[in-house]
Design a protein around this motif. Sequence first.
Motif, short mmCIF file in Angstrom:
data_model
loop_
_atom_site.label_atom_id
_atom_site.label_comp_id
_atom_site.label_asym_id
_atom_site.label_seq_id
_atom_site.Cartn_x
_atom_site.Cartn_y
_atom_site.Cartn_z
N MET A 68 74.18 22.35 15.02
CA MET A 68 74.15 21.87 13.64
C MET A 68 75.11 22.65 12.73
N ILE A 70 74.22 25.62 11.35
CA ILE A 70 73.43 26.22 10.28
C ILE A 70 72.99 27.64 10.63
N ARG A 102 77.10 16.84 9.15
CA ARG A 102 75.67 17.10 9.00
C ARG A 102 75.05 16.04 8.08
N PHE A 110 62.74 19.77 11.29
CA PHE A 110 62.22 21.12 11.49
C PHE A 110 60.73 21.12 11.76
N SER A 115 57.24 24.15 4.54
CA SER A 115 58.24 25.09 4.07
C SER A 115 59.65 24.53 4.19
N ALA A 116 59.83 23.51 5.02
CA ALA A 116 61.18 22.96 5.20
C ALA A 116 61.57 21.99 4.10
N ASN A 118 61.72 21.20 0.03
CA ASN A 118 61.77 22.00 -1.19
C ASN A 118 60.54 21.70 -2.04
N ASP B 206 63.04 28.29 4.32
CA ASP B 206 63.31 27.16 5.22
C ASP B 206 63.98 25.99 4.51
N TYR B 207 63.58 25.75 3.25
CA TYR B 207 64.13 24.57 2.59
C TYR B 207 65.62 24.74 2.28
N ARG B 209 67.64 26.16 4.48
CA ARG B 209 68.20 25.76 5.77
C ARG B 209 68.21 24.23 5.88
N THR B 210 67.11 23.61 5.42
CA THR B 210 67.06 22.13 5.43
C THR B 210 68.18 21.55 4.58
N THR B 212 70.99 22.81 3.83
CA THR B 212 72.27 22.96 4.53
C THR B 212 72.39 21.94 5.65
N ALA B 213 71.28 21.76 6.39
CA ALA B 213 71.31 20.82 7.51
C ALA B 213 71.49 19.38 7.03
N HIS B 225 68.97 23.69 -5.17
CA HIS B 225 67.82 24.07 -4.36
C HIS B 225 67.44 25.54 -4.50
N ASN B 229 64.20 27.35 -7.56
CA ASN B 229 63.09 28.07 -6.96
C ASN B 229 63.08 29.55 -7.31
#
Lengths: 346, 309
Positions: A68, A70, A102, A110, A115-116, A118, B206-207, B209-210, B212-213, B225, B229
């Motif tokens: 990915m 990342i 991406r 995930f 947590s993934a 926002n 984690d968000y 990373r999300t 970015t993904a 983002h 926060n």
Amino acid sequence: MTIETSDPVLVQPGVPLLEVEDLHVEFHTRDGVAKAVNGVSYKVHPGETLAVLGESGSGKSVTAQAVMGILDMPPARIPRGAIKFQGRDLLKMSNEERRKLRGQRMAMIFQDSLSALNPVYSVGFQLGEMFRVHRGMSRKDAKAKAVELMDLVKIPAARTRVNDYPHQFSGGMRQRIMIAMALALEPDLIIADEPTTALDVTVQAQVMGLLAELQREFHMGLILITHDLGVVADVADNIVVMYAGRIVERAPVHAIYRQPGHPYTKGLLASIPRLDLKGQDLYAIKGLPPNLMRIPSGCAFNPRCPYARDVCTTELPAAVPLGTGRESACHFAQAVLEGEVAADVH
Amino acid sequence: MGRYVARRLLQMIPVFLGTTFLIYVMVYSLPGDPISALYGDKAADKVFVASKRKELGLDDPLVVQYFNYLKNIVLHWDFGKAFNGQPVWNEMKRVFPISLKLATVAIGFEIVVGVALGVLSGLRRGKFADRIVLVITLLIISIPIFVLGRVIQWTVAIKWDLTKPTVGGEAHWADLMMPGFVLGALAVAFLARVTRTSIVENLRADYIRTATAKGLPRRRVITVHLLRNSMIPMVTLIGTDLGTLMGGAIVTEGIFNVPGVGYTLFQAIRLKEGPTVIGIVTVLVLIFLACSLIVDLLYAVLDPRIRYA
């Protein structure tokens, strides 16, 4: 190292969707260099589901994150290898080129959706963001698209729930939103990193089923990262088993259940709880996964392997072909497959 | 949301009563008689002192005095009279706007520079820029404000002749820039540190990373983002700073001759002028309460998990 799948429907001629070739990833930390991925190669064809199996620290997630793009670099470094996506090496692309892939051509789901996602933006905003950033849509159009996506992943009352925040959804519904987000721009490849691990068992099957259904519908390549052999059986076509940053076995999924070709796979299969063995002690692979800063010499699995011989501590086993696209990186692969070697009793 | 605001407003009442009563008790129990003190070294005229005490109600029991004082504020917005016979409110009307202007300059400086430095060093953690910001903020935190104030006053106003060295009664915006920067310097340093910590912490979330993904551009990942926060600790700090910068600017106001709240309060305490001290502190308490209410409401705006709690 081509995987010939036993299922003829899934054999895709031509260029694979994704080819990971001899990938190495290491993390430079204060305590030393952790070698997380040590020469991993696999291919994924359009419409194929490849399961990547392994314990935590086996390098399965790191490989996916390298695909990915990342990984945080530094501390991560990719000293060797290639990641070819539709024939082009991702590692030779600029950051901007990779960013555009991406979300549009490859997406990731995930493990922990709470947590993934926002916490401070509505799910509609986070879904719509895909269309606003990659497609230049207006806020209004993007929100309409978000509702469509939520319908697609079967979230009830999508029109009203689109304005809700992640914490207002149940775990299963949130994971559906993660799936919707990954599917938004109809990518060619989806990487699902333990997509059902954080869910209740009853919900796991629903979410996995949905993911498999949508994957077939959109004819995407799917990399399913998991440590749960039970999840894999129903949905995967092929499987690679990773240990200490290497692939120890690869095979079509049903073959591996019938006849594991590597002692580690054998151990994993033996440690699945079974109803017919109720009351007996559950099998556990003895020992702990290796420290990635000091991977054992020879075969990394040798300190935990019931079949280990002297040669295992000195020589790194090469991949032994076992027919029908199977390979096992074990000095005694053929014998393990046929159940001929006796395990030392520990 | 409406109920939340109403509940918070109601909570302000006991806090207001409690704090004002404490201040009242403290001023009441200051040693020495304020009227006699007006005579300085000379002997006080007993008859005059007695009549003046009666006139100002200083002989009533404490609770009665406090009750009358509150009643006058609530019913007539009357904060009583200073010893010179002028209503305290007139004095406050003069000094509060000046301090508010000064605090505005300081807060503006704090937000712009503090956030910028904090974000910069958070994103470049461990790199050169981060180290430089660390050194600068540590320097500011460790230099006493009267040293910093004097050095800047001498350098900027006298050596380089860029601005007037002191402000005076008019308190023009232009003249308040230098004192505002000095007053805000410490707040800049603290805000930069808090922002950095918050950014570093959330950068690992984690968000992010999300995001970015999802293929979002780096700029969007950070501004949309990450920053949103990271803002709660920043807002908390800025919110409490407004009150502190208005009432606590005694040294800065002294150095630059700004006739503001801090300076006036200091004088009033020295002269044991109860009504002025209590009046000013009461208004400061109100400002603090208002700021903390705004901060709490901003939490709810920034984080939906608080909104619906």
